[in-house]
Design an enzyme around this catalytic site. Sequence first.
Site, PDB file in Angstrom:
ATOM      1  CE1 TYR A 155      -3.729   2.589   0.667  1.00 41.54           C
ATOM      2  CE2 TYR A 155      -2.551   3.194   2.450  1.00 41.54           C
ATOM      3  CZ  TYR A 155      -3.398   3.238   1.739  1.00 41.54           C
ATOM      4  OH  TYR A 155      -4.396   4.390   1.803  1.00 41.54           O
ATOM      5  CG  ASP A 250       5.911   3.386   1.104  1.00 36.70           C
ATOM      6  OD1 ASP A 250       6.058   4.418   1.834  1.00 36.70           O
ATOM      7  OD2 ASP A 250       4.586   3.600   0.637  1.00 36.70           O
ATOM      8  CE  LYS A 278       1.808   4.356   8.499  1.00 35.50           C
ATOM      9  NZ  LYS A 278       0.386   4.293   8.932  1.00 35.50           N
TER      10      LYS A 278
HETATM   11  C1  PLP Z   1       3.950   1.984   3.491  1.00 33.71           C
HETATM   12  C2  PLP Z   1       2.886   2.914   3.364  1.00 33.71           C
HETATM   13  N1  PLP Z   1       2.724   4.094   2.422  1.00 33.71           N
HETATM   14  C3  PLP Z   1       1.909   4.897   2.246  1.00 33.71           C
HETATM   15  C4  PLP Z   1       0.883   5.254   3.258  1.00 33.71           C
HETATM   16  C5  PLP Z   1      -0.322   6.352   3.432  1.00 33.71           C
HETATM   17  O1  PLP Z   1       0.040   7.015   4.291  1.00 33.71           O
HETATM   18  P1  PLP Z   1      -0.987   8.011   4.846  1.00 33.71           P
HETATM   19  O2  PLP Z   1      -1.949   7.198   5.440  1.00 33.71           O
HETATM   20  O3  PLP Z   1      -0.239   9.048   5.684  1.00 33.71           O
HETATM   21  O4  PLP Z   1      -1.474   8.823   3.821  1.00 33.71           O
HETATM   22  C6  PLP Z   1       0.701   3.954   4.519  1.00 33.71           C
HETATM   23  C7  PLP Z   1      -0.230   4.283   5.474  1.00 33.71           C
HETATM   24  O5  PLP Z   1      -0.503   3.309   6.174  1.00 33.71           O
HETATM   25  C8  PLP Z   1       1.906   3.158   4.342  1.00 33.71           C
HETATM   26  O6  PLP Z   1       1.841   2.082   5.457  1.00 33.71           O
END
Ligand code: PLP
Length: 438
Positions: A155, A250, A278
């Site tokens: 994700y 990511d 985060k």
């Molecule tokens: C690996 C990863 N990338 C991107 C995101 C998206 O972040 P946000 O929820 O702050 O938009 C998340 C959210 O959990 C994530 O775990």
Amino acid sequence: MTVSIDSSKKNLTLTKSQEAFTAAKELMPGGVNSPVRAFKSVGGQPIVIDSVKGSHMTDIDGNHYIDYVGSWGPAIIGHADDQVLAALSETMRKGTSFGAPCLLENSLAEAVISAVPSIEMVRFVNSGTEACMAVLRLARAFTGNEKIIKFEGCYHGHADPFLVKAGSGVATLGLPDSPGVPKGATYETLTAPYNDFSAVEKLFESNKGGIAAVIIEPVVGNSGFITPKPDFLSFLRKITKENNSLLIFDEVMTGFRLSYGGAQEYFGITPDLTTLGKIIGGGLPVGAYGGRKDIMQLVAPAGPMYQGGTLSGNPLAMTAGIHTLKRIKEPGTYEYLDKITGELVQGIVNAGKRAGHAICGGHISGMFGFFFTEGPVYNFADAKKSDADKFARFFWGMLAEGVYLAPSQFEAGFTSLAHTSDDIKKTIAAAEKVFREI
Ligand SMILES: Cc1ncc(COP(=O)(O)O)c(C=O)c1O
């Protein structure tokens, strides 16, 4: 799916939560502002939280829980840390948003750049989604190519090009894609199973010279907790280099979580670009992307690739990030997280096996997960073999025992510096009891 919960037997009163959520459903779609919170995959209604402190959460009915969600990752030093709160109130007295440069941005940028091997220059944004969206534009701008490779069950936020075989809420709700995403937006998104070397090779062969980047969660947290096979990340590093494509980690979840320098430091593989979120916001809304200076210099106003944000670099988010990073930089952080999380996962898995359940699990530092299947779990297809109904029963059993796990089989769990050995022991004891009942 419906899960029957005999809350009277379990001594769990959720009357106020249920009333509040019923009202919320009329006010907000599904009663929430982010899908996984709605408990769809475990059935029943979510509990509504009143306050958090350290490793604990308290709901509006007054129930206390040991929390293993940690606001989905940011709370690595524990919730509502006194030093972070004190720093926030000091910053707040000067104002909540300047819309102009502030010194705090330099401080957090310096901390991030000195910690994360791939990051020579950074841009702060307001969420992980925004970071991933921007980094993709940057990779395309730099290479002049449009195709990207992402992995099934990973994700990268909810921007259109990533809503293809995505994990987290998309997996939890069983949405293969989302309506409203135009075909054109995902046309250039290629997917491969996680840990599948030959699928990636084939995509590079059949799209020669056209791939801008490979984006990956270096350890997956969004289809449950899945680690890369030995050499998978170095293989991606090599194949991207050979094809003049960029490698993007990511690290919204793994950044500052697996080690101070993130997964890239932990595995010793340096990508070209990295996204963060985060932890670097210490519980306030934040995201960031960064990488090699020659690539980052393309971002406006240094270069032509446009990206901006009204609240980006917000002083409150910067403050919470600075003080959170300061704390986790202290010696012993990751050793402690690794120790307690190892004990937790081993304790849960052993208890599950003793009660006759098929279960496997793992952890790195303060990130963990387990599946109701023998395993091993190398990719999303393996993760989906987990018995989701059993997980739902386990989830509710644990909640009734005062343990708050992520309300989905397809999410990783998180510990913090505020979790004590006593928390871990209580959690394992609760798991022993619940495993006998489910
Ligand atoms: C690996 C990863 N990338 C991107 C995101 C998206 O972040 P946000 O929820 O702050 O938009 C998340 C959210 O959990 C994530 O775990």
